[in-house]
Scaffold this motif. Structure first.
Motif, PDB file in Angstrom:
ATOM      1  N   LEU A 239       0.810  -1.215   0.000  1.00 42.88           N
ATOM      2  CA  LEU A 239       0.000   0.000   0.000  1.00 42.88           C
ATOM      3  C   LEU A 239       0.842   1.263   0.000  1.00 42.88           C
ATOM      4  N   GLU A 244       2.081   4.796  -4.263  1.00 42.47           N
ATOM      5  CA  GLU A 244       0.845   4.362  -3.631  1.00 42.47           C
ATOM      6  C   GLU A 244       0.644   4.953  -2.245  1.00 42.47           C
ATOM      7  N   GLN A 247      -1.908   7.864  -2.146  1.00 41.53           N
ATOM      8  CA  GLN A 247      -3.295   7.448  -2.343  1.00 41.53           C
ATOM      9  C   GLN A 247      -3.829   6.718  -1.107  1.00 41.53           C
ATOM     10  N   THR A 248      -2.991   5.860  -0.520  1.00 41.81           N
ATOM     11  CA  THR A 248      -3.383   5.165   0.702  1.00 41.81           C
ATOM     12  C   THR A 248      -3.688   6.152   1.810  1.00 41.81           C
ATOM     13  N   SER A 363      -8.204  -1.300  -5.679  1.00 47.63           N
ATOM     14  CA  SER A 363      -7.150  -2.174  -5.174  1.00 47.63           C
ATOM     15  C   SER A 363      -6.976  -3.401  -6.065  1.00 47.63           C
ATOM     16  N   SER A 424      -5.930   7.530  -8.911  1.00 45.42           N
ATOM     17  CA  SER A 424      -5.883   6.088  -9.151  1.00 45.42           C
ATOM     18  C   SER A 424      -6.151   5.760 -10.608  1.00 45.42           C
TER      19      SER A 424
END
Length: 441
Positions: A239, A244, A247-248, A363, A424
């Motif tokens: 993650l 990433e 975004q996480t 995801s 994303s």
């Protein structure tokens, strides 16, 4: 009836029984969760335990902290003892904990009762949804899970009527004694509820699982490879690899604001409305309308997300929620206020669900469970913070800012989920059934 039809009819009735038992368990969950907010105006007015608004906010956070613990440990415990036993344990725990609140002679004992209740409440809902997912009949997964999730809000409605009918004439302790009554349901749950098919398959009890699947006429879950601790940590590290991490973080912040809003409003709505000049009866009617809106919202959010996309619906729902919550700080005709509360309930209670749907959509299949689980876990810290924040604002004499603060939380979640969705890569949308399934996380 012919013998060839008897198994089908029997399987249908038994599958309905499983869903019905889980619905009742979640109803009691909602009653216990919302009862504190429903009796809080009375506790403050009578200065029970010398309660002040800031201390009341702390007490509200105790239950949500317990829910954080319950939610994070439920999966591990269920893997060891089974989902059926965990459901029985959760209902028993939050019912007995309400008894502790009912006999409490100090704020410390009362707080302990609310914390223990929170542990049971946090562990029950994801376990119950897992159970009905196993036994939902073909093609009815979304309908079954959506119907189950209405029980939590039905419990909120029940809490308002319990407070309205009992608190003034009998006393606040009577409301918590009502929350002990689910103990009478525990033996029925233990005797009648079958074990989870997924648990039986995971434990290698395949023949027992196959017999239950045949009896209930549902598909036997496929056996999954056992995940090691290394696998789980790798999924978490994924993650944050590359770009990433941002975004996480956006997903986590959106979930934090969303659950701050949900539990802050759930705890303080009656008290804040009394502060706006409404009497106790009207304030509790707002709780009823808010939860009726939640029932409607849960039933329509999945369909809207199927058509327009979960990220868009999540952002739009939070914007509408923020507008509704802010309007509650404005004195309006009673009928208009009732309408605003209802619509706020429609959007607020399903906006957070759409965050989970968005995370799931964006995801990878291998990391989906970890991504959604941690997004939910980080959001639980917002659930702890929301009741505390409301108490601090009231204690400082800034109750008018309560609705504004919660509205700003809605705006922040709208921004964070919107930015995360823009960053994303576009992936195919999940079905409404899948979106409601991950709402249990």
């Amino acid at each position: 009836m012919s013998s060839s039809l008897a198994p089908s009819a029997r399987g249908s009735r038994l599958a309905l029984l499983v869903v019905g038992l889980c619905w009742l368990a979640v109803l009691f969950d909602g009653l216990d969760m919302f009862i504190y907010g429903s009796v809080l105006p009375h506790l403050l007015a009578t200065k029970t335990f010398g309660l002040t608004p800031d201390r009341a906010g702390d007490l509200g956070s105790y239950a949500t902290f317990g829910m954080l613990v319950g939610a994070l440990t439920a999966g591990t415990v269920a893997d060891r003892i089974g989902r059926k036993k965990l459901m029985v344990a959760c209902v028993t725990l939050f019912s007995l904990a309400s008894g502790v609140c009912a006999i409490a002679d100090s704020v410390t004992v009362f707080g302990l009762g609310r914390t223990l209740a929170g542990v049971g409440l946090g562990g029950l809902l994801p376990t119950a949804i897992s159970m009905v997912s196993d036994y939902a009949r073909g093609g009815r997964g979304a309908l079954t899970i959506g119907a189950l999730m209405t029980a939590h809000h039905a419990g909120g409605i029940l809490s308002a009527y319990v407070a309205k009918w009992l608190v003034e004439p009998v006393g606040w302790r009577s409301a918590f004694w009502v929350c002990v009554l689910p103990l009478l349901f525990v033996p029925v749950l233990a005797k009648v509820m079958p074990e989870s098919l997924s648990f039986l398959v995971a434990k290698g009890r395949t023949e027992e699982a196959r017999a239950l699947a045949d009896r209930y006429e549902v598909e036997l879950p496929a056996a999954a490879g056992k995940k090691t601790s290394a696998d789980r940590w790798d999924a978490l590290i994924d993650l944050f690899r590359g770009g990433e991490w941002l975004q996480t973080l956006l997903y986590w912040l959106a979930s934090f604001g969303g659950l701050l809003l949900v539990y802050g409003v759930a705890t303080w709505l009656p008290t804040l409305m009394r502060g706006e000049g409404y009497n106790l009866g009207s304030a509790l009617t707002f709780v009823v309308l808010f939860n009726l809106g939640g029932i409607v919202g849960m039933l329509v959010a999945g369909r809207a997300a199927d058509r327009f996309g979960a990220p868009r619906i999540s952002a739009l729902w939070f914007a509408l929620t923020a507008a509704g919550v802010f309007l509650l700080s404005v004195r309006m005709p009673l009928g208009v206020t009732f309408l605003v509360v209802f619509l706020t309930g429609v959007f607020l209670n399903s906006a957070q669900t759409m965050i989970y749907a968005t995370v799931s959509i964006r995801s990878t299949p291998a990391g989906r469970a970890t991504a959604v689980g941690w997004t939910s876990g980080m959001g639980r810290f917002g659930a702890v913070f929301g009741p505390w924040l409301g108490g601090q604002l009231l204690a400082a004499g800034n109750g008018d800012w309560g609705f504004t603060a919660f509205a700003l939380a809605g705006v922040s979640s709208m921004v964070f989920i919107g930015l995360a969705a823009l960053r994303s890569a576009r992936r195919p949308e999940r079905s409404g059934a899948e979106q409601q399934l991950i709402a249990a996380q």
